[in-house]
Design a protein around this motif. Structure first.
Motif, PDB file in Angstrom:
ATOM      1  N   PRO A  82       0.829  -1.203   0.000  1.00  0.00           N
ATOM      2  CA  PRO A  82       0.000   0.000   0.000  1.00  0.00           C
ATOM      3  C   PRO A  82       0.866   1.257   0.000  1.00  0.00           C
ATOM      4  N   SER A  83       0.351   2.304  -0.634  1.00  0.00           N
ATOM      5  CA  SER A  83       1.097   3.560  -0.761  1.00  0.00           C
ATOM      6  C   SER A  83       0.694   4.539   0.336  1.00  0.00           C
ATOM      7  N   LEU A  84       1.675   5.169   0.945  1.00  0.00           N
ATOM      8  CA  LEU A  84       1.412   6.234   1.904  1.00  0.00           C
ATOM      9  C   LEU A  84       1.187   7.513   1.101  1.00  0.00           C
ATOM     10  N   VAL A  85      -0.059   7.915   0.958  1.00  0.00           N
ATOM     11  CA  VAL A  85      -0.379   9.030   0.076  1.00  0.00           C
ATOM     12  C   VAL A  85      -0.557  10.347   0.817  1.00  0.00           C
ATOM     13  N   LEU A  86      -0.721  10.286   2.132  1.00  0.00           N
ATOM     14  CA  LEU A  86      -0.801  11.499   2.936  1.00  0.00           C
ATOM     15  C   LEU A  86       0.030  11.266   4.187  1.00  0.00           C
ATOM     16  N   ASP A  87       1.260  11.775   4.155  1.00  0.00           N
ATOM     17  CA  ASP A  87       2.236  11.503   5.206  1.00  0.00           C
ATOM     18  C   ASP A  87       2.128  12.549   6.302  1.00  0.00           C
ATOM     19  N   ARG A  88       1.006  12.509   6.984  1.00  0.00           N
ATOM     20  CA  ARG A  88       0.755  13.362   8.140  1.00  0.00           C
ATOM     21  C   ARG A  88      -0.317  12.672   8.965  1.00  0.00           C
ATOM     22  N   ASP A  89      -0.571  13.170  10.152  1.00  0.00           N
ATOM     23  CA  ASP A  89      -1.595  12.560  10.998  1.00  0.00           C
ATOM     24  C   ASP A  89      -2.963  12.794  10.363  1.00  0.00           C
ATOM     25  N   PHE A  90      -3.604  11.708   9.893  1.00  0.00           N
ATOM     26  CA  PHE A  90      -4.879  11.806   9.183  1.00  0.00           C
ATOM     27  C   PHE A  90      -5.665  10.525   9.430  1.00  0.00           C
ATOM     28  N   PRO A  91      -6.099  10.302  10.694  1.00  0.00           N
ATOM     29  CA  PRO A  91      -6.735   9.011  11.041  1.00  0.00           C
ATOM     30  C   PRO A  91      -8.157   8.876  10.515  1.00  0.00           C
ATOM     31  N   ASP A  92      -8.599   7.624  10.412  1.00  0.00           N
ATOM     32  CA  ASP A  92      -9.984   7.286  10.070  1.00  0.00           C
ATOM     33  C   ASP A  92     -10.437   7.943   8.763  1.00  0.00           C
ATOM     34  N   PRO A  93      -9.664   7.800   7.695  1.00  0.00           N
ATOM     35  CA  PRO A  93      -9.997   8.528   6.467  1.00  0.00           C
ATOM     36  C   PRO A  93     -11.315   8.077   5.846  1.00  0.00           C
ATOM     37  N   ASP A  94     -12.103   9.048   5.420  1.00  0.00           N
ATOM     38  CA  ASP A  94     -13.323   8.818   4.655  1.00  0.00           C
ATOM     39  C   ASP A  94     -13.104   9.478   3.302  1.00  0.00           C
ATOM     40  N   VAL A  95     -13.212   8.720   2.217  1.00  0.00           N
ATOM     41  CA  VAL A  95     -12.858   9.234   0.892  1.00  0.00           C
ATOM     42  C   VAL A  95     -14.008   9.033  -0.082  1.00  0.00           C
ATOM     43  N   SER A  96     -14.316  10.070  -0.839  1.00  0.00           N
ATOM     44  CA  SER A  96     -15.345  10.005  -1.883  1.00  0.00           C
ATOM     45  C   SER A  96     -14.905  10.862  -3.060  1.00  0.00           C
ATOM     46  N   ALA A 104     -11.010  13.701   0.996  1.00  0.00           N
ATOM     47  CA  ALA A 104     -10.755  12.849   2.156  1.00  0.00           C
ATOM     48  C   ALA A 104     -10.991  13.659   3.420  1.00  0.00           C
ATOM     49  N   TYR A 105     -11.621  13.035   4.407  1.00  0.00           N
ATOM     50  CA  TYR A 105     -11.927  13.676   5.683  1.00  0.00           C
ATOM     51  C   TYR A 105     -11.368  12.795   6.796  1.00  0.00           C
ATOM     52  N   ALA A 106     -10.991  13.404   7.923  1.00  0.00           N
ATOM     53  CA  ALA A 106     -10.317  12.639   8.972  1.00  0.00           C
ATOM     54  C   ALA A 106     -10.739  13.093  10.358  1.00  0.00           C
ATOM     55  N   ASN A 112     -12.022  20.643  13.680  1.00  0.00           N
ATOM     56  CA  ASN A 112     -13.118  19.693  13.867  1.00  0.00           C
ATOM     57  C   ASN A 112     -13.192  18.695  12.715  1.00  0.00           C
ATOM     58  N   LEU A 113     -12.969  19.184  11.500  1.00  0.00           N
ATOM     59  CA  LEU A 113     -13.040  18.313  10.323  1.00  0.00           C
ATOM     60  C   LEU A 113     -11.897  18.638   9.360  1.00  0.00           C
ATOM     61  N   PRO A 114     -10.727  18.016   9.560  1.00  0.00           N
ATOM     62  CA  PRO A 114      -9.633  18.173   8.601  1.00  0.00           C
ATOM     63  C   PRO A 114     -10.011  17.522   7.276  1.00  0.00           C
ATOM     64  N   TRP A 115      -9.516  18.076   6.177  1.00  0.00           N
ATOM     65  CA  TRP A 115      -9.831  17.482   4.885  1.00  0.00           C
ATOM     66  C   TRP A 115      -8.707  17.727   3.900  1.00  0.00           C
ATOM     67  N   ALA A 116      -8.723  16.923   2.847  1.00  0.00           N
ATOM     68  CA  ALA A 116      -7.714  17.022   1.799  1.00  0.00           C
ATOM     69  C   ALA A 116      -8.383  16.703   0.473  1.00  0.00           C
ATOM     70  N   THR A 145     -13.600  15.066  18.207  1.00  0.00           N
ATOM     71  CA  THR A 145     -14.419  14.913  17.005  1.00  0.00           C
ATOM     72  C   THR A 145     -13.695  13.977  16.056  1.00  0.00           C
ATOM     73  N   TRP A 146     -14.344  12.865  15.708  1.00  0.00           N
ATOM     74  CA  TRP A 146     -13.612  11.893  14.907  1.00  0.00           C
ATOM     75  C   TRP A 146     -14.531  11.100  13.968  1.00  0.00           C
ATOM     76  N   ALA A 147     -13.861  10.257  13.155  1.00  0.00           N
ATOM     77  CA  ALA A 147     -14.527   9.293  12.275  1.00  0.00           C
ATOM     78  C   ALA A 147     -15.650   9.921  11.454  1.00  0.00           C
ATOM     79  N   PRO A 148     -15.344  10.915  10.614  1.00  0.00           N
ATOM     80  CA  PRO A 148     -16.399  11.556   9.820  1.00  0.00           C
ATOM     81  C   PRO A 148     -16.821  10.701   8.628  1.00  0.00           C
TER      82      PRO A 148
END
Length: 491
Positions: A82-96, A104-106, A112-116, A145-148
């Motif tokens: 697997p590729s590390l595509v976001l090398d920063r703290d970004f737990p529980d990613p939700d991607v659409s 991506a949201y984390a 409250n809601l980090p995103w990329a 605030t987690w797991a979006p």
């Protein structure tokens, strides 16, 4: 002197016969796999003695296997990890994918809601400076605030489910918010949480699913771990707005296995054909014991059958990712992906992407080992030896002693064409290095060598191979000296 082991179909004389009579033959343990060349793999294993045609991952191998074999047993590998595509703290990613952009949201990290965002799931990903949820609902306290989960509704609005700290109880509960853009700002809906069963420990880890008929569902977990109660994954039907409940919630999965360490969470469901595949994480998230598994059902509300072995663990990925979990499934025209987090040396959990395929509806992740039992392959001029000490199911492929002896294992599924590593569990009690020829899809791929181990000592030998996307068959044939086969693993 260690003696070779000969076929029981031949006369065995002298010391070799004595060795056979003494019962010195043993083979490494094995795990369920497809039985017939070209036959499809089916179903996740519910237990170690499930039907023969079964595909399972290699994580959490049974006692006596060599899942932790010494590194010097494994040759150089070309497995695509697997590729590390976001090398920063970004737990529980939700991607659409919304429009032509991937979002991506984390879990919170000062926001409250980090995103990329990115033009492709494999990146490059750009971490955005804004907070997509600048204000929480009146019921929620900041900092947990987690797991979006973000999805688009039929009316074009973007719906966010988020977990936050419930002010009055101190438990985690689930709230909702709506925005006109996938980057926010999301505005909380109502002054109370959407789901907050305090008597069950609260609620966390919401995710959305829209069925093929357009029916929308909400999945979530009651946080029983917070109060020492049973944890359940729930499925709740909702109206098109994602906010109005239709009927009650159905409990579909609970924390009932030892390898889950009492914790299941992060449910995400997708539909493959007529089968519902529910991914979930298990174990303590802060450790390398955290992993990803799945369960399947014929109905969104179950009953679900869990895969016997985890889909992804630190071990199944050979340590390339620590604690792989919090996974989301991206069904994409360019190829399906599993997107998840893993521990970083620098701290926190980065976002990883792996190719995802479907072996008759069962997920296969490129880079995570999948195991197939040798004795459940097609055996030619050799046989299954039962009551093999130390072997899972007590059976192994043995007596591969003749020029025409071979073990063929079909229904080996990989998501994409390219380089893979074949790992062979074996025992070699000969007086010299043994070998088997390797044939992949009818074409010679060289051979694999087995250093001497003794019949009761199990190791892995490995070699690089090339596989085609979809189904493959690997055949191991008689080479030099003598070795018995436990299983093969492909990653």
């Amino acid at each position: 002197m260690v003696l070779p082991r000969f076929s029981p179909l031949k006369l065995v004389a002298g010391a070799a016969a004595a060795a056979l009579a003494a019962g010195v033959l043993a083979v490494a343990p094995a795990v369920a796999a497809p039985a017939d060349v070209g036959s499809p793999a089916v179903g996740p294993l519910a237990n170690a003695n499930a039907a023969p045609n079964t595909l399972t991952t290699s994580a959490d191998a049974a006692p006596g296997t060599n899942a932790g074999a010494p590194a010097d047993d494994v040759t150089a590998q070309t497995t695509v990890r697997p590729s590390l595509v976001l090398d920063r703290d970004f737990p529980d990613p939700d991607v659409s994918k919304f429009g032509n952009t991937y979002y991506a949201y984390a879990t919170n990290q000062g926001k409250n809601l980090p995103w990329a965002s990115a033009p492709d799931p494999d990146g490059p990903w750009t971490f955005q400076s804004s907070d997509a949820l600048p204000t929480l609902g009146a019921w929620a306290k900041t900092g947990r605030t987690w797991a979006p989960d973000v999805s688009q509704r039929a009316d074009g609005k973007y719906l966010l489910y988020y977990t936050a700290w419930h002010n009055s109880s101190g438990r985690q509960c689930i709230g909702a918010a709506v925005a006109d853009s996938p980057g926010g700002p999301f505005v909380p809906v109502g002054s109370d949480p959407l789901i907050c069963p305090l008597e069950a420990g609260g609620a966390i880890d919401a995710s959305s699913f829209v069925d093929s008929d357009g029916t929308r569902y909400l999945l979530w977990k009651n946080d029983g771990n917070a109060i020492g109660a049973t944890t359940w994954i729930h499925v709740q039907r909702v109206a098109a707005d994602g906010l109005t409940f239709q009927g009650g919630a159905t409990q579909v999965l609970r924390n009932d296995r030892a390898d889950e360490a009492g914790i299941i969470e992060a449910p995400v469901v997708t539909k493959v054909g007529s089968k519902y595949v529910l991914f979930y994480s298990a174990g303590p998230y802060s450790t390398n014991q955290y992993g990803t598994n799945y369960a399947v059902a014929d109905s969104i509300t179950g009953p679900y059958t869990k895969a016997f072995r985890f889909l992804m663990t630190t071990d199944s990925l050979d340590g390339a990712v620590g604690g792989p979990g919090g996974a989301d499934v991206l069904r994409d025209a360019g190829g399906d992906k599993l997107i998840f987090h893993g521990h970083r040396d620098a701290g926190g959990r980065g976002m990883y992407v792996a190719d995802l395929g479907w072996a008759n509806g069962n997920p296969v992740v490129r880079g995570s080992r999948v195991r197939y039992e040798a004795e459940r392959g097609t055996l030619t001029s050799c046989s299954v030896r039962e009551n093999a000490a130390g072997a899972s199911d007590g059976k192994v492929a043995a007596y591969i002693d003749h020029a025409d002896s071979s073990v063929s294992i079909g229904s080996i599924y990989v998501p994409t064409s390219g380089s893979y590593t074949l790992h062979v569990g074996y025992a070699n009690g000969s007086v010299e290095t043994a070998s088997h020829t390797v044939t992949v899809n009818g074409t010679s791929a060289g051979s694999v060598s087995y250093p001497i181990t003794g019949w009761d000592t199990w190791r892995q030998a490995s070699k690089d191979i090339t596989l085609q996307a979809g189904w493959n068959t690997i055949r191991l044939g008689k080479g030099t000296a003598f070795a018995e086969l436990d299983y093969i693993e492909v990653a």
